[in-house]
Write a protein that holds these residues in place. Structure first.
Motif, PDB file in Angstrom:
ATOM      1  N   ALA A 143       9.106  10.091   5.345  1.00 52.68           N
ATOM      2  CA  ALA A 143       8.597   9.262   6.445  1.00 52.68           C
ATOM      3  C   ALA A 143       7.189   8.767   6.126  1.00 52.68           C
ATOM      4  CB  ALA A 143       8.590  10.066   7.746  1.00 52.68           C
ATOM      5  N   GLU A 144       6.367   9.633   5.578  1.00 54.65           N
ATOM      6  CA  GLU A 144       4.997   9.252   5.212  1.00 54.65           C
ATOM      7  C   GLU A 144       5.026   8.153   4.140  1.00 54.65           C
ATOM      8  OE1 GLU A 144       0.887  11.664   4.314  1.00 54.65           O
ATOM      9  OE2 GLU A 144       2.702  12.371   3.310  1.00 54.65           O
ATOM     10  N   ASN A 145       5.892   8.294   3.176  1.00 58.64           N
ATOM     11  CA  ASN A 145       6.031   7.306   2.103  1.00 58.64           C
ATOM     12  C   ASN A 145       6.476   5.959   2.668  1.00 58.64           C
ATOM     13  OD1 ASN A 145       6.000   6.324  -0.487  1.00 58.64           O
ATOM     14  ND2 ASN A 145       7.944   7.270  -1.095  1.00 58.64           N
ATOM     15  N   ALA A 146       7.423   5.980   3.614  1.00 56.53           N
ATOM     16  CA  ALA A 146       7.906   4.738   4.222  1.00 56.53           C
ATOM     17  C   ALA A 146       6.787   4.035   4.991  1.00 56.53           C
ATOM     18  CB  ALA A 146       9.082   5.041   5.151  1.00 56.53           C
ATOM     19  N   VAL A 147       5.969   4.790   5.684  1.00 50.33           N
ATOM     20  CA  VAL A 147       4.846   4.205   6.433  1.00 50.33           C
ATOM     21  C   VAL A 147       3.857   3.563   5.473  1.00 50.33           C
ATOM     22  CG1 VAL A 147       2.831   4.791   7.847  1.00 50.33           C
ATOM     23  CG2 VAL A 147       5.068   5.688   8.452  1.00 50.33           C
ATOM     24  N   LEU A 148       3.558   4.246   4.386  1.00 44.98           N
ATOM     25  CA  LEU A 148       2.607   3.696   3.418  1.00 44.98           C
ATOM     26  C   LEU A 148       3.152   2.424   2.760  1.00 44.98           C
ATOM     27  CD1 LEU A 148       1.331   7.002   1.780  1.00 44.98           C
ATOM     28  CD2 LEU A 148       0.072   5.481   3.309  1.00 44.98           C
ATOM     29  N   LYS A 149       4.448   2.404   2.461  1.00 44.50           N
ATOM     30  CA  LYS A 149       5.054   1.205   1.886  1.00 44.50           C
ATOM     31  C   LYS A 149       4.986   0.043   2.866  1.00 44.50           C
ATOM     32  CE  LYS A 149       8.301   3.244  -1.389  1.00 44.50           C
ATOM     33  NZ  LYS A 149       9.721   3.473  -1.697  1.00 44.50           N
ATOM     34  N   LYS A 150       5.260   0.301   4.140  1.00 47.71           N
ATOM     35  CA  LYS A 150       5.213  -0.741   5.160  1.00 47.71           C
ATOM     36  C   LYS A 150       3.783  -1.270   5.311  1.00 47.71           C
ATOM     37  CE  LYS A 150       7.228  -2.938   8.568  1.00 47.71           C
ATOM     38  NZ  LYS A 150       8.284  -3.884   8.371  1.00 47.71           N
ATOM     39  N   LEU A 151       2.815  -0.390   5.263  1.00 47.34           N
ATOM     40  CA  LEU A 151       1.405  -0.785   5.359  1.00 47.34           C
ATOM     41  C   LEU A 151       1.017  -1.668   4.175  1.00 47.34           C
ATOM     42  CD1 LEU A 151      -1.228  -0.394   6.986  1.00 47.34           C
ATOM     43  CD2 LEU A 151      -1.714   1.563   5.543  1.00 47.34           C
ATOM     44  N   GLU A 152       1.454  -1.287   2.990  1.00 48.30           N
ATOM     45  CA  GLU A 152       1.177  -2.077   1.783  1.00 48.30           C
ATOM     46  C   GLU A 152       1.829  -3.456   1.878  1.00 48.30           C
ATOM     47  OE1 GLU A 152      -0.415  -3.160  -1.784  1.00 48.30           O
ATOM     48  OE2 GLU A 152      -0.856  -1.317  -0.691  1.00 48.30           O
ATOM     49  N   ALA A 153       3.053  -3.510   2.392  1.00 45.82           N
ATOM     50  CA  ALA A 153       3.750  -4.791   2.546  1.00 45.82           C
ATOM     51  C   ALA A 153       3.019  -5.692   3.541  1.00 45.82           C
ATOM     52  CB  ALA A 153       5.189  -4.555   2.998  1.00 45.82           C
ATOM     53  N   LEU A 154       2.508  -5.117   4.628  1.00 42.11           N
ATOM     54  CA  LEU A 154       1.752  -5.902   5.610  1.00 42.11           C
ATOM     55  C   LEU A 154       0.465  -6.443   5.000  1.00 42.11           C
ATOM     56  CD1 LEU A 154       2.176  -3.756   8.850  1.00 42.11           C
ATOM     57  CD2 LEU A 154       3.024  -6.064   8.471  1.00 42.11           C
ATOM     58  N   ALA A 155      -0.209  -5.624   4.215  1.00 45.73           N
ATOM     59  CA  ALA A 155      -1.455  -6.066   3.569  1.00 45.73           C
ATOM     60  C   ALA A 155      -1.160  -7.204   2.592  1.00 45.73           C
ATOM     61  CB  ALA A 155      -2.125  -4.888   2.852  1.00 45.73           C
ATOM     62  N   GLN A 156      -0.063  -7.097   1.814  1.00 47.23           N
ATOM     63  CA  GLN A 156       0.320  -8.156   0.878  1.00 47.23           C
ATOM     64  C   GLN A 156       0.656  -9.448   1.633  1.00 47.23           C
ATOM     65  OE1 GLN A 156       0.275  -8.215  -2.440  1.00 47.23           O
ATOM     66  NE2 GLN A 156      -0.534  -6.124  -2.514  1.00 47.23           N
ATOM     67  N   ALA A 157       1.332  -9.323   2.749  1.00 41.97           N
ATOM     68  CA  ALA A 157       1.702 -10.502   3.533  1.00 41.97           C
ATOM     69  C   ALA A 157       0.454 -11.193   4.076  1.00 41.97           C
ATOM     70  CB  ALA A 157       2.633 -10.102   4.676  1.00 41.97           C
ATOM     71  N   ARG A 158      -0.510 -10.444   4.514  1.00 38.31           N
ATOM     72  CA  ARG A 158      -1.760 -11.035   5.002  1.00 38.31           C
ATOM     73  C   ARG A 158      -2.499 -11.767   3.887  1.00 38.31           C
ATOM     74  NH1 ARG A 158      -4.151  -6.231   8.758  1.00 38.31           N
ATOM     75  NH2 ARG A 158      -2.803  -6.586  10.553  1.00 38.31           N
ATOM     76  N   LYS A 159      -2.539 -11.157   2.703  1.00 39.74           N
ATOM     77  CA  LYS A 159      -3.203 -11.806   1.561  1.00 39.74           C
ATOM     78  C   LYS A 159      -2.514 -13.121   1.223  1.00 39.74           C
ATOM     79  CE  LYS A 159      -5.358  -8.108  -1.103  1.00 39.74           C
ATOM     80  NZ  LYS A 159      -5.297  -7.338  -2.354  1.00 39.74           N
ATOM     81  N   LYS A 160      -1.185 -13.086   1.193  1.00 36.16           N
ATOM     82  CA  LYS A 160      -0.405 -14.283   0.850  1.00 36.16           C
ATOM     83  C   LYS A 160      -0.637 -15.382   1.881  1.00 36.16           C
ATOM     84  CE  LYS A 160       4.178 -15.519  -0.697  1.00 36.16           C
ATOM     85  NZ  LYS A 160       5.556 -15.089  -0.879  1.00 36.16           N
ATOM     86  N   LYS A 161      -0.665 -14.987   3.168  1.00 39.13           N
ATOM     87  CA  LYS A 161      -0.883 -15.957   4.243  1.00 39.13           C
ATOM     88  C   LYS A 161      -2.288 -16.543   4.157  1.00 39.13           C
ATOM     89  CE  LYS A 161      -0.121 -16.364   9.191  1.00 39.13           C
ATOM     90  NZ  LYS A 161       0.185 -15.659  10.436  1.00 39.13           N
ATOM     91  N   ALA A 162      -3.265 -15.737   3.812  1.00 38.44           N
ATOM     92  CA  ALA A 162      -4.646 -16.225   3.682  1.00 38.44           C
ATOM     93  C   ALA A 162      -4.763 -17.211   2.528  1.00 38.44           C
ATOM     94  CB  ALA A 162      -5.596 -15.052   3.486  1.00 38.44           C
ATOM     95  N   LYS A 163      -4.049 -16.961   1.427  1.00 36.55           N
ATOM     96  CA  LYS A 163      -4.086 -17.866   0.271  1.00 36.55           C
ATOM     97  C   LYS A 163      -3.450 -19.199   0.596  1.00 36.55           C
ATOM     98  CE  LYS A 163      -4.367 -14.669  -3.577  1.00 36.55           C
ATOM     99  NZ  LYS A 163      -3.692 -14.138  -4.766  1.00 36.55           N
ATOM    100  N   THR A 164      -2.356 -19.174   1.337  1.00 34.40           N
ATOM    101  CA  THR A 164      -1.668 -20.427   1.667  1.00 34.40           C
ATOM    102  C   THR A 164      -2.467 -21.282   2.644  1.00 34.40           C
ATOM    103  OG1 THR A 164      -0.394 -19.333   3.405  1.00 34.40           O
ATOM    104  CG2 THR A 164       0.644 -19.516   1.236  1.00 34.40           C
ATOM    105  N   LYS A 165      -3.273 -20.672   3.469  1.00 28.42           N
ATOM    106  CA  LYS A 165      -4.108 -21.432   4.425  1.00 28.42           C
ATOM    107  C   LYS A 165      -5.219 -22.183   3.708  1.00 28.42           C
ATOM    108  CE  LYS A 165      -3.467 -19.079   8.781  1.00 28.42           C
ATOM    109  NZ  LYS A 165      -4.094 -18.320   9.866  1.00 28.42           N
ATOM    110  N   ARG A 166      -5.707 -21.635   2.606  1.00 28.86           N
ATOM    111  CA  ARG A 166      -6.806 -22.273   1.866  1.00 28.86           C
ATOM    112  C   ARG A 166      -6.284 -23.508   1.232  1.00 28.86           C
ATOM    113  NH1 ARG A 166      -9.422 -17.161  -1.322  1.00 28.86           N
ATOM    114  NH2 ARG A 166      -9.908 -15.951   0.498  1.00 28.86           N
TER     115      ARG A 166
END
Length: 166
Positions: A143-166
């Motif tokens: 469960a801890e591993n799944a939470v960390l993976k989900k957190l990492e995926a959210l961080a990657q999605a935010r980075k990708k969204k920030a790059k596309t806005k520029r």
């Protein structure tokens, strides 16, 4: 700890002889009733006023104060001033507790949250764990591993969204 220091209380208690407690209260932003209480404490105890050595008050002291008040038929305010209590309201609380549940409730209580001891700082070796404990730990780690993976995926999605806005 009191909101006002000892020197301030003595100063106001001395000024009451010259000025009205209401005027002093407005000037120093302190309740006139409290100033009158300080004056009474100062009249009874003099320069030894406002020295609270036995804080928190022990149950023997509390019962002594209550019995003295009852024997001499003193008021709450006068008894509080005579024994130089931090406030006259504290004696009322003691009186209520004593009337309801006798002496046992007058014992001082520890304030704040109890300390938490963290026994899990050194985990048990897996060779000493039962099968059930091993399965519970495995489920927890998954469960801890799944939470960390989900957190990492959210961080990657935010980075990708920030790059596309520029």
């Amino acid at each position: 700890m009191s909101k006002h220091n000892r020197a301030f209380k003595i100063k106001l208690a001395q000024l009451v002889e010259e000025k009205n407690s209401e005027a002093l209260g407005r000037k120093y932003r302190v309740s006139a009733r409290l100033i009158r209480y300080w004056f009474q404490v100062y009249q009874i105890n003099g320069s030894n006023s406002f020295i609270h050595k036995q804080l928190p008050y022990c149950s023997e002291f509390k019962t002594h104060v209550l019995k003295t008040m009852e024997m001499n038929n003193w008021s709450l305010g006068y008894t509080s001033a005579y024994f130089d209590l931090s406030s006259p309201g504290i004696l009322f609380q003691w009186q209520k507790l004593y009337a309801r549940e006798d002496i046992s409730r007058l014992n001082p209580k520890n304030k704040g949250k109890p300390r938490v001891t963290n026994n899990s700082s050194t985990p048990k070796p897996s060779s000493e764990m039962t099968e059930k404990e091993l399965r519970e730990e495995l489920d927890y780690l998954r469960a801890e591993n799944a939470v960390l993976k989900k957190l990492e995926a959210l961080a990657q999605a935010r980075k990708k969204k920030a790059k596309t806005k520029r």
